[in-house]
Each structure stands twice: as C-alpha cells, then as structure tokens.
Design a protein around this motif. Structure first.
Motif, PDB file in Angstrom:
ATOM      1  N   TYR A 276      -2.824   8.878   0.941  1.00 22.92           N
ATOM      2  CA  TYR A 276      -1.657   7.995   0.915  1.00 22.92           C
ATOM      3  C   TYR A 276      -0.403   8.828   0.845  1.00 22.92           C
ATOM      4  CZ  TYR A 276      -5.506   5.072  -0.471  1.00 22.92           C
ATOM      5  OH  TYR A 276      -6.715   4.451  -0.525  1.00 22.92           O
ATOM      6  N   LEU A 277       0.536   8.516   1.723  1.00 26.69           N
ATOM      7  CA  LEU A 277       1.786   9.257   1.771  1.00 26.69           C
ATOM      8  C   LEU A 277       2.804   8.633   0.840  1.00 26.69           C
ATOM      9  CD1 LEU A 277       2.075   9.835   5.627  1.00 26.69           C
ATOM     10  CD2 LEU A 277       1.169  11.405   3.902  1.00 26.69           C
ATOM     11  N   GLN A 278       3.503   9.479   0.100  1.00 19.90           N
ATOM     12  CA  GLN A 278       4.541   8.978  -0.801  1.00 19.90           C
ATOM     13  C   GLN A 278       5.748   8.540   0.018  1.00 19.90           C
ATOM     14  OE1 GLN A 278       3.975   9.126  -4.136  1.00 19.90           O
ATOM     15  NE2 GLN A 278       5.900   8.260  -4.810  1.00 19.90           N
TER      16      GLN A 278
ATOM     17  N   GLY B  61      -3.432  -1.344  -2.429  1.00 20.07           N
ATOM     18  CA  GLY B  61      -2.249  -1.837  -1.745  1.00 20.07           C
ATOM     19  C   GLY B  61      -2.205  -1.511  -0.270  1.00 20.07           C
ATOM     20  N   ASN B  62      -2.765  -0.378   0.130  1.00 20.78           N
ATOM     21  CA  ASN B  62      -2.746   0.015   1.532  1.00 20.78           C
ATOM     22  C   ASN B  62      -3.743  -0.779   2.365  1.00 20.78           C
ATOM     23  OD1 ASN B  62      -1.501   1.892   3.423  1.00 20.78           O
ATOM     24  ND2 ASN B  62      -3.538   2.788   3.637  1.00 20.78           N
ATOM     25  N   ASP B  63      -4.660  -1.499   1.705  1.00 11.41           N
ATOM     26  CA  ASP B  63      -5.724  -2.195   2.425  1.00 11.41           C
ATOM     27  C   ASP B  63      -5.497  -3.704   2.518  1.00 11.41           C
ATOM     28  OD1 ASP B  63      -7.125   0.192   2.849  1.00 11.41           O
ATOM     29  OD2 ASP B  63      -8.047   0.080   0.870  1.00 11.41           O
ATOM     30  N   VAL B  64      -4.326  -4.176   2.105  1.00  9.99           N
ATOM     31  CA  VAL B  64      -3.993  -5.592   2.264  1.00  9.99           C
ATOM     32  C   VAL B  64      -3.337  -5.771   3.628  1.00  9.99           C
ATOM     33  CG1 VAL B  64      -2.625  -7.512   1.392  1.00  9.99           C
ATOM     34  CG2 VAL B  64      -3.719  -5.943  -0.209  1.00  9.99           C
TER      35      VAL B  64
ATOM     36  N   ASN C 299       4.091  -0.068   0.665  1.00 13.25           N
ATOM     37  CA  ASN C 299       3.405  -1.071   1.474  1.00 13.25           C
ATOM     38  C   ASN C 299       4.259  -2.332   1.523  1.00 13.25           C
ATOM     39  OD1 ASN C 299       1.563  -2.538   2.943  1.00 13.25           O
ATOM     40  ND2 ASN C 299       0.329  -3.057   1.169  1.00 13.25           N
ATOM     41  N   THR C 300       5.323  -2.284   2.316  1.00 12.05           N
ATOM     42  CA  THR C 300       6.223  -3.415   2.404  1.00 12.05           C
ATOM     43  C   THR C 300       5.560  -4.551   3.168  1.00 12.05           C
ATOM     44  OG1 THR C 300       8.068  -1.873   2.444  1.00 12.05           O
ATOM     45  CG2 THR C 300       8.525  -4.128   3.108  1.00 12.05           C
ATOM     46  N   LEU C 301       5.765  -5.757   2.675  1.00 10.71           N
ATOM     47  CA  LEU C 301       5.227  -6.931   3.344  1.00 10.71           C
ATOM     48  C   LEU C 301       6.288  -7.559   4.231  1.00 10.71           C
ATOM     49  CD1 LEU C 301       3.379  -8.545   0.306  1.00 10.71           C
ATOM     50  CD2 LEU C 301       2.316  -7.330   2.211  1.00 10.71           C
ATOM     51  N   MET C 302       5.835  -8.368   5.165  1.00 11.52           N
ATOM     52  CA  MET C 302       6.755  -9.149   5.973  1.00 11.52           C
ATOM     53  C   MET C 302       6.290 -10.595   5.980  1.00 11.52           C
ATOM     54  SD  MET C 302       5.721  -8.042   9.876  1.00 11.52           S
ATOM     55  CE  MET C 302       4.035  -8.237  10.495  1.00 11.52           C
TER      56      MET C 302
ATOM     57  N   THR D  81      -8.562  -4.500   4.799  1.00 10.13           N
ATOM     58  CA  THR D  81      -9.022  -3.518   5.779  1.00 10.13           C
ATOM     59  C   THR D  81      -9.779  -2.389   5.112  1.00 10.13           C
ATOM     60  OG1 THR D  81      -6.948  -2.268   5.645  1.00 10.13           O
ATOM     61  CG2 THR D  81      -7.086  -4.004   7.318  1.00 10.13           C
ATOM     62  N   SER D  82     -10.600  -1.722   5.893  1.00 11.95           N
ATOM     63  CA  SER D  82     -11.324  -0.547   5.416  1.00 11.95           C
ATOM     64  C   SER D  82     -11.606   0.360   6.602  1.00 11.95           C
ATOM     65  CB  SER D  82     -12.645  -0.939   4.738  1.00 11.95           C
ATOM     66  OG  SER D  82     -13.514  -1.580   5.665  1.00 11.95           O
TER      67      SER D  82
END
Length: 230
Positions: free
Chosen positions: A225-227, A112-115, A78-81, A154-155
């Motif tokens: 979640y995908l690795q 982490g995937n929901d931020v 989950n890379t941020l920008m 998010t959800s």
C-alpha cells in the motif's frame, strides 16, 4: 492460437443481464451497477457508463468528522465517490477478483483498499491499526461496513476464508488480509525470529492475530500500500 470472428467476439463478450439485482458481475473482474439513485464506489474504479450519471468525489465531512480525522492521521487515500442518477456503471480495480456480499443486518471489516462499491443503505466507518501504520509502508486501515445491502470487495486471485475459534486463533500477514467478521478485533503481534529466518523486510515479522468466533479472508498475494500525501 485460436482466431475468433469479430461477430463471435462481440457476442461472447457483450454485456448481459442475468439478474435484476443492482449489483451484477459481468465477469469475475468487472462489476455492473444498475444505478437508480446513489451508490458509493472507490474513486477511479469506473471504466465505462451509460445514462444520466453524475460522479462526485466524496466530500470531506460526508462520512463524519471522526472518519475525516482518521484519514488525516493515517494518511490513507482510498477516496470514495458518489455515483448518482439513472444508468449503468461498470467498475473494476486493476483486474482484481470481485466478490459480492449481501449484508443482512450484520457487519464486516474490509481492508480499505479492497472496498470497491456498496449500496447507499450500508453504513461505513473507518478503523485504524496505529501500530501497524508505523511498521508497514502506507499503514493499514479498514472500513467497517454494516446494515442491509450489497457490498463489492476485491482480492488478488481467489480468496480463502479461514474459520476462527476461541481454541484455534488464526494469524495472518496484514498485506494479505482482505476482510473479517464484525465480531473479531485482531491483535498485532511481531515475530522477530520469523523475520530473521525468512530474511524479509516488514512482511511476516508483523502479523494479525484473530481470536474468538468468526472468520477471516486472505488472498494469495501480499499487497503493498502506497502512502498518500495530504
């Protein structure tokens, strides 16, 4: 099937300013960020923008060596920008429902995937659940968000918040767990008999146990979640 005039469609779906806040929901699935400075967002979540905005992928050491090592170990992606400048940016994530939360000095944990995004004054730290990482495809990592500012999470569909007390712990499916209060530290429990009864793979056989005083948010959806390969 109702047919709408083009002018009516443009009027009804047009961008509206209903708040002076930096984060404003244009719909349940679209976030407008009134950018004046810097905001962190999920990489790939930008769907439109206007103004003088610069998008920079998160640097390897920008959020600390500890977070970098945790990313490498967990394989999470989950890379941020960074969004910097002046303008309006519109964010979305696969049509998921967006919830805005204001932190006033407290901390929360979010899958982490929901931020989706958070203001620059918020401190973030990656936390890992190593046992779960070995059992679920892609593993499970979380982000601890603390400080003062607004966070967008998010959800899938409408989330449900369950109260947690010392006398009444809550058990959740890791793939359906969205967030929980900062004072809780979930334990990982397995239930082989439950798995056998349901004939499921890794899902309900692994559960998170929340005990203490606080709350946990779940969604009516089990996300896979995908690795990410390093």
């Amino acid at each position: 099937m109702a047919i709408t005039k083009v002018s009516e469609f443009v009027e009804s779906s047009g961008q509206k300013d209903l708040s002076a806040e930096a984060f404003e929901l244009e719909s349940a699935h679209m976030l407008e960020v009134k950018l004046s400075g810097r905001v962190w967002a999920k990489a790939g979540s930008m769907v439109a923008y206007r103004g003088a905005v610069k998008f920079v992928r998160q640097g390897m050491l920008e959020q600390g060596l500890g977070n970098l090592l945790k990313k490498a170990i967990s394989g999470e992606g989950n890379t941020l920008m960074k969004m910097e400048g002046q303008g309006r940016v519109y964010l979305a994530d696969s049509g998921k429902k967006i919830t805005l939360l204001r932190l006033d000095g407290e901390s929360i944990f979010v899958n982490g995937n929901d931020v989706l995004a958070y203001e620059d004054g918020i401190d973030s730290q990656i936390t890992m659940m190593r046992r779960v990482a070995g059992m679920l495809s892609g593993g499970l990592f979380n982000i601890r968000l603390s400080g003062r500012g607004v966070v967008a999470i998010t959800s899938h569909y409408q989330p449900l918040t369950l109260a947690v007390s010392r006398n009444q712990p809550v058990f959740t499916d890791p793939n359906a767990t969205v967030a929980w209060s900062g004072g809780l530290s979930p334990d990982i429990v397995t239930d082989i008999s439950f798995k056998t009864l349901l004939g499921r793979g890794s899902g309900e056989s692994i559960q998170l146990k929340f005990a203490g005083e606080g709350w946990v948010v779940v969604q009516p959806y089990e996300e896979v979640y995908l690795q990410h390969k390093q």
